[in-house]
Motif scaffolding. Sequence first.
Motif, PDB file in Angstrom:
ATOM      1  N   UNK A 228       0.831  -1.202   0.000  1.00  0.00           N
ATOM      2  CA  UNK A 228       0.000   0.000   0.000  1.00  0.00           C
ATOM      3  C   UNK A 228       0.865   1.251   0.000  1.00  0.00           C
ATOM      4  N   UNK A 229       1.977   1.210   0.719  1.00  0.00           N
ATOM      5  CA  UNK A 229       2.868   2.367   0.746  1.00  0.00           C
ATOM      6  C   UNK A 229       3.537   2.575  -0.607  1.00  0.00           C
ATOM      7  N   UNK A 230       3.883   1.496  -1.269  1.00  0.00           N
ATOM      8  CA  UNK A 230       4.508   1.616  -2.585  1.00  0.00           C
ATOM      9  C   UNK A 230       3.523   2.233  -3.571  1.00  0.00           C
ATOM     10  N   UNK A 231       2.267   1.815  -3.517  1.00  0.00           N
ATOM     11  CA  UNK A 231       1.260   2.343  -4.439  1.00  0.00           C
ATOM     12  C   UNK A 231       0.996   3.829  -4.214  1.00  0.00           C
ATOM     13  N   UNK A 232       1.197   4.305  -2.997  1.00  0.00           N
ATOM     14  CA  UNK A 232       0.936   5.705  -2.677  1.00  0.00           C
ATOM     15  C   UNK A 232       2.134   6.610  -2.936  1.00  0.00           C
ATOM     16  N   UNK A 233       3.247   6.051  -3.419  1.00  0.00           N
ATOM     17  CA  UNK A 233       4.430   6.872  -3.698  1.00  0.00           C
ATOM     18  C   UNK A 233       4.224   7.701  -4.951  1.00  0.00           C
ATOM     19  N   UNK A 234       4.833   8.840  -4.950  1.00  0.00           N
ATOM     20  CA  UNK A 234       4.851   9.687  -6.142  1.00  0.00           C
ATOM     21  C   UNK A 234       5.957   9.180  -7.067  1.00  0.00           C
ATOM     22  N   UNK A 235       5.826   9.427  -8.348  1.00  0.00           N
ATOM     23  CA  UNK A 235       6.817   8.946  -9.309  1.00  0.00           C
ATOM     24  C   UNK A 235       8.214   9.481  -9.000  1.00  0.00           C
ATOM     25  N   UNK A 236       8.301  10.687  -8.480  1.00  0.00           N
ATOM     26  CA  UNK A 236       9.602  11.276  -8.170  1.00  0.00           C
ATOM     27  C   UNK A 236      10.295  10.562  -7.010  1.00  0.00           C
ATOM     28  N   UNK A 237       9.563   9.806  -6.196  1.00  0.00           N
ATOM     29  CA  UNK A 237      10.128   9.100  -5.048  1.00  0.00           C
ATOM     30  C   UNK A 237      10.594   7.692  -5.395  1.00  0.00           C
ATOM     31  N   UNK A 238      10.235   7.197  -6.552  1.00  0.00           N
ATOM     32  CA  UNK A 238      10.552   5.819  -6.926  1.00  0.00           C
ATOM     33  C   UNK A 238      11.937   5.778  -7.554  1.00  0.00           C
ATOM     34  N   UNK A 239      12.792   4.892  -7.046  1.00  0.00           N
ATOM     35  CA  UNK A 239      14.176   4.798  -7.509  1.00  0.00           C
ATOM     36  C   UNK A 239      14.369   3.789  -8.633  1.00  0.00           C
TER      37      UNK A 239
ATOM     38  N   UNK B 199       7.317   9.891 -15.748  1.00  0.00           N
ATOM     39  CA  UNK B 199       7.394  11.255 -15.218  1.00  0.00           C
ATOM     40  C   UNK B 199       7.100  12.255 -16.326  1.00  0.00           C
ATOM     41  N   UNK B 200       7.634  12.002 -17.519  1.00  0.00           N
ATOM     42  CA  UNK B 200       7.408  12.915 -18.645  1.00  0.00           C
ATOM     43  C   UNK B 200       5.924  12.948 -19.039  1.00  0.00           C
ATOM     44  N   UNK B 201       5.262  11.784 -19.035  1.00  0.00           N
ATOM     45  CA  UNK B 201       3.867  11.715 -19.465  1.00  0.00           C
ATOM     46  C   UNK B 201       2.869  12.149 -18.399  1.00  0.00           C
ATOM     47  N   UNK B 202       3.116  11.781 -17.138  1.00  0.00           N
ATOM     48  CA  UNK B 202       2.124  12.000 -16.092  1.00  0.00           C
ATOM     49  C   UNK B 202       2.540  13.018 -15.039  1.00  0.00           C
ATOM     50  N   UNK B 203       3.807  13.431 -15.034  1.00  0.00           N
ATOM     51  CA  UNK B 203       4.287  14.409 -14.054  1.00  0.00           C
ATOM     52  C   UNK B 203       4.944  13.737 -12.865  1.00  0.00           C
ATOM     53  N   UNK B 204       5.890  14.413 -12.257  1.00  0.00           N
ATOM     54  CA  UNK B 204       6.652  13.853 -11.138  1.00  0.00           C
ATOM     55  C   UNK B 204       5.809  13.671  -9.887  1.00  0.00           C
ATOM     56  N   UNK B 205       4.735  14.448  -9.752  1.00  0.00           N
ATOM     57  CA  UNK B 205       3.904  14.365  -8.550  1.00  0.00           C
ATOM     58  C   UNK B 205       2.763  13.362  -8.668  1.00  0.00           C
ATOM     59  N   UNK B 206       2.650  12.686  -9.798  1.00  0.00           N
ATOM     60  CA  UNK B 206       1.576  11.703  -9.980  1.00  0.00           C
ATOM     61  C   UNK B 206       1.827  10.491  -9.086  1.00  0.00           C
ATOM     62  N   UNK B 207       0.772   9.957  -8.524  1.00  0.00           N
ATOM     63  CA  UNK B 207       0.889   8.746  -7.699  1.00  0.00           C
ATOM     64  C   UNK B 207       1.052   7.531  -8.592  1.00  0.00           C
ATOM     65  N   UNK B 208       1.891   6.587  -8.157  1.00  0.00           N
ATOM     66  CA  UNK B 208       2.129   5.374  -8.927  1.00  0.00           C
ATOM     67  C   UNK B 208       0.827   4.609  -9.123  1.00  0.00           C
ATOM     68  N   UNK B 209      -0.042   4.597  -8.130  1.00  0.00           N
ATOM     69  CA  UNK B 209      -1.318   3.894  -8.220  1.00  0.00           C
ATOM     70  C   UNK B 209      -2.154   4.434  -9.384  1.00  0.00           C
ATOM     71  N   UNK B 210      -2.207   5.748  -9.511  1.00  0.00           N
ATOM     72  CA  UNK B 210      -2.997   6.361 -10.583  1.00  0.00           C
ATOM     73  C   UNK B 210      -2.379   6.092 -11.951  1.00  0.00           C
ATOM     74  N   UNK B 211      -1.061   6.184 -12.037  1.00  0.00           N
ATOM     75  CA  UNK B 211      -0.376   5.926 -13.299  1.00  0.00           C
ATOM     76  C   UNK B 211      -0.584   4.477 -13.717  1.00  0.00           C
ATOM     77  N   UNK B 212      -0.444   3.560 -12.769  1.00  0.00           N
ATOM     78  CA  UNK B 212      -0.637   2.139 -13.080  1.00  0.00           C
ATOM     79  C   UNK B 212      -2.057   1.869 -13.578  1.00  0.00           C
TER      80      UNK B 212
END
Length: 103
Positions: A48-59, A82-95
Amino acid sequence: MPTPKQMEKLAAEAVRRPSPSPAAPDAPLPAGYWDSVLKDPRAGTTEAQIRQRRLSEIQRHVLRISCRRCQRTVEIQTADAVRLYGANALWKDVAQRLLDNTC
């Protein structure tokens, strides 16, 4: 480079010396092993924590998501996400968007 005589001497010493036996599968692990595992920043991270990360936080270099219905797997590079959805987008939403586009 050792001479042939020195190499023979080293080989004879190696045969005489007992080598340390490899650790058995059920042998206890060294104390430092668990310390290093528990100090790893990923140790306390839940799904759940991984899904709530922002793209900029993912290594990770590549992000991967799979659909439970059709078993399709979609991959995207983090830089492209990051280019398509923005650095602040949540990974859950992008997925979810990635799966909506393909499933």
